[in-house]
Design a protein around this motif. Structure first.
Motif, PDB file in Angstrom:
ATOM      1  N   SER A  75       1.172  10.528  -8.288  1.00 22.90           N
ATOM      2  CA  SER A  75       2.427  10.408  -7.534  1.00 22.90           C
ATOM      3  C   SER A  75       2.229  10.585  -6.037  1.00 22.90           C
ATOM      4  O   SER A  75       2.975  10.024  -5.241  1.00 22.90           O
ATOM      5  CB  SER A  75       3.449  11.432  -8.046  1.00 22.90           C
ATOM      6  N   GLU A  76       1.222  11.335  -5.650  1.00 25.12           N
ATOM      7  CA  GLU A  76       0.966  11.581  -4.235  1.00 25.12           C
ATOM      8  C   GLU A  76       0.123  10.475  -3.580  1.00 25.12           C
ATOM      9  O   GLU A  76       0.213  10.275  -2.370  1.00 25.12           O
ATOM     10  CB  GLU A  76       0.254  12.928  -4.068  1.00 25.12           C
ATOM     11  N   LEU A  77      -0.683   9.778  -4.370  1.00 26.01           N
ATOM     12  CA  LEU A  77      -1.642   8.826  -3.802  1.00 26.01           C
ATOM     13  C   LEU A  77      -1.306   7.352  -4.028  1.00 26.01           C
ATOM     14  O   LEU A  77      -1.613   6.517  -3.172  1.00 26.01           O
ATOM     15  CB  LEU A  77      -3.039   9.111  -4.366  1.00 26.01           C
ATOM     16  N   LEU A  78      -0.695   7.033  -5.137  1.00 24.33           N
ATOM     17  CA  LEU A  78      -0.490   5.629  -5.485  1.00 24.33           C
ATOM     18  C   LEU A  78       0.307   4.865  -4.431  1.00 24.33           C
ATOM     19  O   LEU A  78      -0.053   3.743  -4.073  1.00 24.33           O
ATOM     20  CB  LEU A  78       0.178   5.494  -6.859  1.00 24.33           C
ATOM     21  N   ASP A  79       1.366   5.466  -3.903  1.00 23.85           N
ATOM     22  CA  ASP A  79       2.186   4.776  -2.901  1.00 23.85           C
ATOM     23  C   ASP A  79       1.461   4.565  -1.573  1.00 23.85           C
ATOM     24  O   ASP A  79       1.871   3.740  -0.763  1.00 23.85           O
ATOM     25  CB  ASP A  79       3.492   5.520  -2.659  1.00 23.85           C
ATOM     26  N   LEU A  80       0.386   5.305  -1.347  1.00 22.59           N
ATOM     27  CA  LEU A  80      -0.390   5.161  -0.106  1.00 22.59           C
ATOM     28  C   LEU A  80      -1.382   4.013  -0.208  1.00 22.59           C
ATOM     29  O   LEU A  80      -1.880   3.521   0.800  1.00 22.59           O
ATOM     30  CB  LEU A  80      -1.179   6.453   0.182  1.00 22.59           C
ATOM     31  N   TRP A  81      -1.679   3.584  -1.405  1.00 20.77           N
ATOM     32  CA  TRP A  81      -2.778   2.676  -1.714  1.00 20.77           C
ATOM     33  C   TRP A  81      -2.356   1.219  -1.619  1.00 20.77           C
ATOM     34  O   TRP A  81      -1.275   0.842  -2.068  1.00 20.77           O
ATOM     35  CB  TRP A  81      -3.252   3.008  -3.130  1.00 20.77           C
ATOM     36  N   GLY A  82      -3.176   0.374  -1.015  1.00 23.83           N
ATOM     37  CA  GLY A  82      -2.935  -1.061  -0.939  1.00 23.83           C
ATOM     38  C   GLY A  82      -4.190  -1.758  -0.451  1.00 23.83           C
ATOM     39  O   GLY A  82      -5.035  -1.142   0.186  1.00 23.83           O
ATOM     40  N   TYR A  83      -4.317  -3.053  -0.757  1.00 23.84           N
ATOM     41  CA  TYR A  83      -5.564  -3.737  -0.400  1.00 23.84           C
ATOM     42  C   TYR A  83      -5.347  -5.202  -0.012  1.00 23.84           C
ATOM     43  O   TYR A  83      -6.243  -6.027  -0.152  1.00 23.84           O
ATOM     44  CB  TYR A  83      -6.576  -3.631  -1.552  1.00 23.84           C
ATOM     45  N   ALA A  84      -4.194  -5.534   0.528  1.00 21.43           N
ATOM     46  CA  ALA A  84      -3.885  -6.929   0.868  1.00 21.43           C
ATOM     47  C   ALA A  84      -4.827  -7.509   1.916  1.00 21.43           C
ATOM     48  O   ALA A  84      -5.224  -8.666   1.834  1.00 21.43           O
ATOM     49  CB  ALA A  84      -2.440  -7.040   1.352  1.00 21.43           C
ATOM     50  N   ASP A  85      -5.186  -6.687   2.902  1.00 19.74           N
ATOM     51  CA  ASP A  85      -6.031  -7.165   3.992  1.00 19.74           C
ATOM     52  C   ASP A  85      -6.640  -5.967   4.704  1.00 19.74           C
ATOM     53  O   ASP A  85      -6.414  -4.824   4.300  1.00 19.74           O
ATOM     54  CB  ASP A  85      -5.228  -8.044   4.965  1.00 19.74           C
ATOM     55  N   ARG A  86      -7.397  -6.231   5.756  1.00 21.74           N
ATOM     56  CA  ARG A  86      -8.084  -5.167   6.495  1.00 21.74           C
ATOM     57  C   ARG A  86      -7.098  -4.095   6.997  1.00 21.74           C
ATOM     58  O   ARG A  86      -7.340  -2.902   6.851  1.00 21.74           O
ATOM     59  CB  ARG A  86      -8.846  -5.765   7.675  1.00 21.74           C
ATOM     60  N   GLU A  87      -6.013  -4.540   7.601  1.00 21.44           N
ATOM     61  CA  GLU A  87      -5.040  -3.592   8.161  1.00 21.44           C
ATOM     62  C   GLU A  87      -4.435  -2.707   7.072  1.00 21.44           C
ATOM     63  O   GLU A  87      -4.350  -1.489   7.234  1.00 21.44           O
ATOM     64  CB  GLU A  87      -3.935  -4.357   8.894  1.00 21.44           C
ATOM     65  N   THR A  88      -4.037  -3.307   5.979  1.00 21.61           N
ATOM     66  CA  THR A  88      -3.466  -2.545   4.863  1.00 21.61           C
ATOM     67  C   THR A  88      -4.481  -1.541   4.330  1.00 21.61           C
ATOM     68  O   THR A  88      -4.153  -0.378   4.073  1.00 21.61           O
ATOM     69  CB  THR A  88      -3.035  -3.496   3.734  1.00 21.61           C
ATOM     70  N   ALA A  89      -5.717  -1.985   4.152  1.00 18.72           N
ATOM     71  CA  ALA A  89      -6.768  -1.111   3.637  1.00 18.72           C
ATOM     72  C   ALA A  89      -7.053   0.036   4.597  1.00 18.72           C
ATOM     73  O   ALA A  89      -7.267   1.171   4.170  1.00 18.72           O
ATOM     74  CB  ALA A  89      -8.036  -1.916   3.376  1.00 18.72           C
ATOM     75  N   ASP A  90      -7.047  -0.239   5.891  1.00 18.02           N
ATOM     76  CA  ASP A  90      -7.330   0.825   6.853  1.00 18.02           C
ATOM     77  C   ASP A  90      -6.190   1.841   6.901  1.00 18.02           C
ATOM     78  O   ASP A  90      -6.434   3.047   6.967  1.00 18.02           O
ATOM     79  CB  ASP A  90      -7.603   0.243   8.232  1.00 18.02           C
ATOM     80  N   GLU A  91      -4.949   1.361   6.836  1.00 17.38           N
ATOM     81  CA  GLU A  91      -3.804   2.282   6.786  1.00 17.38           C
ATOM     82  C   GLU A  91      -3.875   3.130   5.527  1.00 17.38           C
ATOM     83  O   GLU A  91      -3.666   4.346   5.570  1.00 17.38           O
ATOM     84  CB  GLU A  91      -2.487   1.504   6.827  1.00 17.38           C
ATOM     85  N   ALA A  92      -4.168   2.486   4.397  1.00 22.89           N
ATOM     86  CA  ALA A  92      -4.263   3.208   3.131  1.00 22.89           C
ATOM     87  C   ALA A  92      -5.431   4.190   3.162  1.00 22.89           C
ATOM     88  O   ALA A  92      -5.285   5.350   2.753  1.00 22.89           O
ATOM     89  CB  ALA A  92      -4.432   2.221   1.978  1.00 22.89           C
ATOM     90  N   GLY A  93      -6.575   3.736   3.646  1.00 25.99           N
ATOM     91  CA  GLY A  93      -7.739   4.613   3.731  1.00 25.99           C
ATOM     92  C   GLY A  93      -7.479   5.822   4.602  1.00 25.99           C
ATOM     93  O   GLY A  93      -7.847   6.946   4.249  1.00 25.99           O
ATOM     94  N   THR A  94      -6.813   5.606   5.729  1.00 29.00           N
ATOM     95  CA  THR A  94      -6.474   6.711   6.630  1.00 29.00           C
ATOM     96  C   THR A  94      -5.552   7.711   5.931  1.00 29.00           C
ATOM     97  O   THR A  94      -5.773   8.930   5.989  1.00 29.00           O
ATOM     98  CB  THR A  94      -5.796   6.170   7.912  1.00 29.00           C
ATOM     99  N   ALA A  95      -4.532   7.201   5.249  1.00 27.88           N
ATOM    100  CA  ALA A  95      -3.560   8.065   4.571  1.00 27.88           C
ATOM    101  C   ALA A  95      -4.199   8.822   3.399  1.00 27.88           C
ATOM    102  O   ALA A  95      -3.968  10.026   3.224  1.00 27.88           O
ATOM    103  CB  ALA A  95      -2.374   7.239   4.083  1.00 27.88           C
ATOM    104  N   ILE A  96      -5.010   8.125   2.619  1.00 23.71           N
ATOM    105  CA  ILE A  96      -5.657   8.774   1.472  1.00 23.71           C
ATOM    106  C   ILE A  96      -6.690   9.783   1.946  1.00 23.71           C
ATOM    107  O   ILE A  96      -6.821  10.874   1.388  1.00 23.71           O
ATOM    108  CB  ILE A  96      -6.268   7.722   0.523  1.00 23.71           C
ATOM    109  N   ASP A  97      -7.400   9.462   3.013  1.00 18.27           N
ATOM    110  CA  ASP A  97      -8.359  10.410   3.579  1.00 18.27           C
ATOM    111  C   ASP A  97      -7.639  11.668   4.086  1.00 18.27           C
ATOM    112  O   ASP A  97      -8.143  12.773   3.924  1.00 18.27           O
ATOM    113  CB  ASP A  97      -9.167   9.766   4.705  1.00 18.27           C
TER     114      ASP A  97
END
Length: 143
Positions: free
Chosen positions: A35-57
């Motif tokens: 519940s804490e991580l799934l909504d942060l996760w996405g992989y559509a493109d570089r920008e989405t992945a970097d935002e998700a990676g930053t949030a998950i990190d």
């Protein structure tokens, strides 16, 4: 939901019941982390992945600060899953690895946006997986 025993356990309250498992096992079951991580996760493109990676990190750092190994490991799993899912879409048209029950031959970069996303996730994933605190906590947890 009762798809598995994981749904009946709060692993923050009962970290001793958490099993590391293989790869991305448990990403959609282990609570409260799903519940804490799934909504942060996405992989559509570089920008989405970097935002998700930053949030998950950032969540990983919180879990690390709290000595919450199940949370640390689940954050690692979401980063790994970002890499593997994006790479699958990068190498297989529409992300379809199988056609008529038979594994297709991978293609070289069918979706360049997904490849870029995978490469971003790979950096985040390796950062966590190679973190000495994570490695030590994982070894201690397995004991």
């Amino acid at each position: 939901m009762t798809d598995g025993p994981e749904y009946d356990t709060d692993f923050r309250e009962h970290p001793e019941e958490y099993e590391v498992g293989r790869g991305e096992e448990g990403v959609f079951k282990v609570e409260p982390y799903k519940s804490e991580l799934l909504d942060l996760w996405g992989y559509a493109d570089r920008e989405t992945a970097d935002e998700a990676g930053t949030a998950i990190d950032a969540k990983y750092r919180e879990y690390r600060e709290d000595s919450d190994f199940p949370g640390m490991d689940m954050a690692r799993k979401y980063l790994q899953m970002g890499y593997t899912r994006a790479m699958r879409y990068a190498r297989y048209p529409g992300g379809q690895k199988y056609e008529d029950g038979t594994e297709r031959d991978p293609e070289k970069w069918v979706d360049h946006d997904k490849r870029e996303a995978a490469l971003v996730y790979e950096v985040w994933w390796e950062r966590v997986a190679n973190d000495e605190v994570y490695q030590r906590a994982k070894a201690e947890h397995r004991e």
